[in-house]
Every structure is written in C-alpha cells, then in structure tokens.
Design an enzyme around this catalytic site. Structure first.
Site, PDB file in Angstrom:
ATOM      1  N   GLU A 189       0.837  -1.227   0.000  1.00  0.00           N
ATOM      2  CA  GLU A 189       0.000   0.000   0.000  1.00  0.00           C
ATOM      3  C   GLU A 189       0.863   1.266   0.000  1.00  0.00           C
ATOM      4  O   GLU A 189       0.732   2.149   0.844  1.00  0.00           O
ATOM      5  CB  GLU A 189      -0.927   0.017   1.219  1.00  0.00           C
ATOM      6  CG  GLU A 189      -1.873  -1.149   1.236  1.00  0.00           C
ATOM      7  CD  GLU A 189      -2.998  -0.990   2.243  1.00  0.00           C
ATOM      8  OE1 GLU A 189      -2.785  -0.359   3.288  1.00  0.00           O
ATOM      9  OE2 GLU A 189      -4.098  -1.488   1.974  1.00  0.00           O
ATOM     10  N   GLU A 387      -5.688  -8.111  -0.756  1.00  0.00           N
ATOM     11  CA  GLU A 387      -6.353  -7.854   0.534  1.00  0.00           C
ATOM     12  C   GLU A 387      -7.816  -7.519   0.290  1.00  0.00           C
ATOM     13  O   GLU A 387      -8.113  -6.691  -0.563  1.00  0.00           O
ATOM     14  CB  GLU A 387      -5.713  -6.678   1.294  1.00  0.00           C
ATOM     15  CG  GLU A 387      -4.345  -6.954   1.818  1.00  0.00           C
ATOM     16  CD  GLU A 387      -3.799  -5.798   2.630  1.00  0.00           C
ATOM     17  OE1 GLU A 387      -4.605  -5.021   3.201  1.00  0.00           O
ATOM     18  OE2 GLU A 387      -2.575  -5.634   2.662  1.00  0.00           O
TER      19      GLU A 387
HETATM   20  C1  BGP Z   1      -4.322  -2.587   5.122  1.00  0.00           C
HETATM   21  C2  BGP Z   1      -2.990  -3.209   5.525  1.00  0.00           C
HETATM   22  C3  BGP Z   1      -3.088  -4.497   6.238  1.00  0.00           C
HETATM   23  C4  BGP Z   1      -4.330  -4.644   7.101  1.00  0.00           C
HETATM   24  C5  BGP Z   1      -5.571  -4.008   6.513  1.00  0.00           C
HETATM   25  C6  BGP Z   1      -6.718  -3.917   7.489  1.00  0.00           C
HETATM   26  O1  BGP Z   1      -4.143  -1.226   5.042  1.00  0.00           O
HETATM   27  O2  BGP Z   1      -2.208  -3.448   4.362  1.00  0.00           O
HETATM   28  O3  BGP Z   1      -1.879  -4.642   6.976  1.00  0.00           O
HETATM   29  O4  BGP Z   1      -4.088  -4.263   8.383  1.00  0.00           O
HETATM   30  O5  BGP Z   1      -5.334  -2.725   6.029  1.00  0.00           O
HETATM   31  O6  BGP Z   1      -6.594  -2.735   8.221  1.00  0.00           O
HETATM   32  P1  BGP Z   1      -6.746  -2.755   9.791  1.00  0.00           P
HETATM   33  O7  BGP Z   1      -5.838  -3.814  10.290  1.00  0.00           O
HETATM   34  O8  BGP Z   1      -6.359  -1.387  10.231  1.00  0.00           O
HETATM   35  O9  BGP Z   1      -8.194  -3.065  10.056  1.00  0.00           O
END
Ligand code: BGP
Length: 488
Positions: A189, A387
């Site tokens: 990201e 993701e």
């Molecule tokens: C994205 C990241 C992941 C994961 C996901 C969910 O931005 O790449 O690492 O964490 O978000 O976000 P969160 O864990 O803040 O709910």
C-alpha cells in the site's frame, strides 16, 4: 457448469510479518517501526492520522520501554506456530499465501555489514513448510515496517540513503529464495505514505516541516528503490514475477453536482498516482499542479526518470475493503451532509445506499468490480487482489462455535463481483483475503477487529491462550476453493 475463474487462478489469504510473527527481539531481529506503536484504547483515540503518527519523543520512549503495551511485538506467535497455522491454511485448500518478510529480521539496523542468518533461515523454514503443502508464497518485501534505526538515523524514506539500503535488502532476498518464491511485491500500500508517512515510510513529520513535501519526497525514493528492486529481481531470478501494491478505495461523488464529480475524479486519480508511476514508469500529468499548489518540490537525481521508465512491474496487486464518498461542499445544506464514516483515512461522507462495518468501513462489493475494470483498462497488466476482508467483533457461542455468517456474506458478494469482472475481460491472477487468521490490526493495534477464517484466542491486552479455532467461514471458504469459486 465450468467456473468463470481461470484454471491458473490462485485462492488464498494474506498476513503481514509485523501483525502475526511476534518474537520481536528473537534470533537477532532488530526493532521495527511496527514494534514501537503502542495500543491506544478506543476512548483515548484521536483521529486516525494522529493514531498512525509518531514523534521522536514517543519513538525514543517506546524503544526504551520493553514491557509496555505494544501488541505488534506479540503478534499471534506465528514465529513459533507457523507449522500449525500453515497446516490450517492447507486444510482450507489454499493455493497461495501472502506474507511479508520483516526487514529488521534480515538487517537488524538496516545498514548492517551482513544479513542476519537466523532471520534468513526462519523464512527458509516457512517457505519450505508452504511448499510441503503445495502453497505458493507471495511475499511483500516491506509491509508497513522497517528497522527503527533507519528512522533514528535518516528519518526513514525522507532520505535518499534508504534507496541503496532497500535494494541491498531486496537483492539478498531474491538471491536467497530463488526457486522458493515466485511472486514478490515491493511495498505494501505504497500510496498510504501520503496520509500516514510514519506507517508507510518511517518518516517523522515535526515542527514546521511541510508534510506533503516530506511524503512526496519519501515516495519518490520508494519509487526509485522499487524500480531498482524490479531490475535486480529480473537479473537474479528471471522466473519470478514482481509487482507493486496499492490501497484502493473507490471514491464516489456525493451528488451529481459537477464539482462533486470533479472532486471524486481528482481523489480517484490521486489514489492511483503511485501505480501510474510504477506501472507506466512516468509521473502522471496532474501531479505537477498538485505539487505547485502545495509547495512541494521533489528532488530527483539524474537518471531517476530512466530508472522508473525502464523497470516496470509485472503485475498490479491491491487491497480493496470499501468505497467512500466525497463532496466539494460537505457542509452544504442541499446534502444534509451525513457524518464522516469513522475508522478510515478518507474524508468520506456516509453513502446512504451502503451498510458499514462496526469500524465504519462502507461495504461495497460492486465497487470491487468497478475498480477491477477501471484499473485493468488503465494499466493493461495482470491484477491480483491481495487484501479484502471484513474486520468484525466475533463471538464464541456456548457450543464453542463461531458463526461468522456476516463475514461469509461479505466474501461471497465480493468473490461474485470478481467473477463478473473476469467476465468483463479483466485478467485476474488470484485472491488473498486479508487476515485469513486473526491478527493485530494495522491501524488500531486491536485484536478485537477480527478478519480471520481462524479465530485466535487473544484480546487487545494480549491475554489469552493463543488457541486457534476454526470459524464457520473456515469451512465455507474450503468449499469455495474446492469448487474454484462456484459454490458460494
Ligand atoms: C491494510 C494493511 C493491512 C491490514 C488491513 C486492514 O491497510 O495493508 O496490513 O491491516 O489494512 O486494516 P486494519 O488492520 O487497520 O483493520
């Protein structure tokens, strides 16, 4: 009926080293930027930008404090339990597993003379275990972490030194894991560096510094480093595929007012600015005006533009969770502006046509089809959804079961829309759901925000047995994979 998903389509799930491994100071590992992020209870939290920010004072305090509440130092003990966890993924029928390598496990201070053999050996064991189960590793080289020493010494990616240090780290991995890893991603990201410079690039923004100047300069260094890593990957392992990775939120205009359309277009363009550079090899035309209007002057070295132009990625991976709305006039009476959707970095207004998760993320499966079609036509290279998932508070029933039908519904609708996008002509290599096993949240460091098909018995304070429990969605996803996406 034949599946709409191509035979080569890879089904799996994703995690990140700093959110699962734990063992933060074991076998020579140095402290990472993720290890210094303290857990802040919801009632004490400010904005997400504040939560993701860091100051030098807080950094030094965290480095000195080994016993404080730093959940990512614990992870979910994957470092010791990886065989048990990989066996569970194999039981679901995974074909691919996205994970990341912890940079300070390999170069504890970032600029060490030689790599840490114990760190390299750990990932050898993990990749061998995956191969034993016929699961392809898809590896992120830097997933929201880097050696904290590089922040102390260079202010992270704000400094050009990081380019050489990252390339040395990346080529160490390509050489070591040649034949074991076929899918690489450079940064997780990368576009989040713009709104969260410490999370994305280890950059401290303090005093009078211009946040955008620091963020865009850091990004330029990351672009050059990523392109040089692409070059070295091809030189060291011609079989491997190397991609870039983007956080993709779809941004809707809040109304059909032309100024709302323009604002949504600009925000969607900015959301893809990084992939424009990494996939097309040139900065997009609109960025120059944005820089001028925000006092940004990115320093480039002679040769940088050629590096970017000549080392384009093989595929484009991205995360997709939600869509948001934007308006040129949020306070406008005409709109009766709904409250800002909480829990995400955008300034979005709540979309009246969509439900939201408990963290305010607006659930929009059709939006996934929209971004797949748009990005495929913009870039014309293979895509990979690395993701996608629903963070939710799960409950263990009296009979010990976890009936996460809400998560099954979320996945079923998004997988359906991926199928539609493939019918629309999109070349999609695979799908790794986020947080296939419960893990520590990236933004809030919570455990209660669960994403997994597998429950992990640990709470926000780190209490629990760490026992793994299969949720209802575990058995559902196993069926989806066995039917190649047909049986949802
Ligand atoms: C994205 C990241 C992941 C994961 C996901 C969910 O931005 O790449 O690492 O964490 O978000 O976000 P969160 O864990 O803040 O709910």
């Amino acid at each position: 009926m034949a599946s709409v998903f191509p035979k080569y389509f890879l089904w799996g799930g994703a995690v990140a080293a700093n959110q699962v491994e734990g063992a933060y100071n074991v076998d020579g590992k140095g402290l990472s930027t993720a290890d210094v992020v303290r857990y802040v209870p919801p009632e004490e939290r400010g904005s997400l930008e504040e939560l993701l920010g860091m100051t030098r004072a807080r950094l030094e305090e965290a480095i000195a404090d080994t016993e404080g509440n730093y959940p990512k130092r614990r992870g979910i003990d994957f470092y010791r339990r990886y065989k048990e966890d990989i066996a569970l993924l194999a039981e679901m029928g995974f074909k691919v597993f996205r994970l990341s390598i912890s940079w300070p496990r390999i170069f504890p201070n970032g600029d060490d003379e030689a790599p840490n053999e114990a760190g390299l050996a750990f990932y050898d064991r993990v990749f061998d275990e995956l191969r034993k189960h016929g699961i392809e590793p898809l590896v992120t080289i830097s997933h929201y972490e880097m050696p904290v020493e590089l922040v102390r010494r260079y202010n992270g990616w704000a400094s050009r030194e990081l380019v050489g240090l990252f390339v040395r780290y990346a080529e160490t991995l390509f050489a070591r894991y040649k034949g074991k890893v076929k899918y690489w991603l450079t940064f997780n990201e990368i576009n989040c560096t713009l709104k969260a410079p410490f999370l994305g690039a280890g950059v401290l923004v303090e005093g009078e510094a211009n946040p955008k100047q620091l963020a865009f300069q850091a990004l330029h260094h990351q672009f050059v480093a990523s392109a040089l890593a692409v070059k070295r990957c091809r030189e060291l392992d011609g079989e491997a595929k190397i991609g870039c990775m983007l956080a993709r939120k779809l941004i809707y205009p809040y109304t059909c007012h032309p100024l709302d359309i323009l604002k949504a277009q600009e925000e969607n363009q900015m959301a893809q600015f990084c992939t424009d550079v990494q996939v097309r090899g040139v900065y997009p035309s609109f960025i120059k005006r944005h820089w001028e209007e925000h006092g940004v002057a990115v320093e480039m070295q002679p040769g940088d533009e050629a590096i970017l132009r000549e080392n384009l990625v093989d595929y484009l991976a991205f995360s997709y969770y939600m869509s948001v709305t934007t308006s040129a006039n949020p306070e406008g009476a005409v709109r009766g502006g709904a409250g800002q959707a909480a829990g995400n970095l955008s300034s979005g207004l709540a979309n009246p046509y969509l439900e939201s998760s408990e963290w305010g993320w607006q659930i929009d499966p059709v939006g996934l089809r929209v971004v797949l079609k748009e990005m495929y036509d913009r870039y014309r290279i293979p895509l990979f959804v690395v993701e996608n998932g629903l963070g939710a508070v799960d409950r263990i029933e009296a009979d010990g079961s976890i009936r996460d039908d809400y998560r099954i519904e979320y996945f079923a609708r998004h997988i359906e829309q991926m199928g539609e996008a493939i019918k629309d002509g999109v070349e999609l290599w695979g799908y790794t759901s986020w947080g296939c096993i419960d893990l520590v949240s990236a933004s809030t460091s919570e455990m209660r925000k669960r994403y997994g098909f597998i429950y992990v018995d640990q709470d926000d304070e780190g209490k629990g047995t760490l026992e793994r429990i299969r949720k209802k969605s575990f058995y559902w996803y196993k069926k989806v994979i066995a039917s190649h996406g047909e049986d949802l």
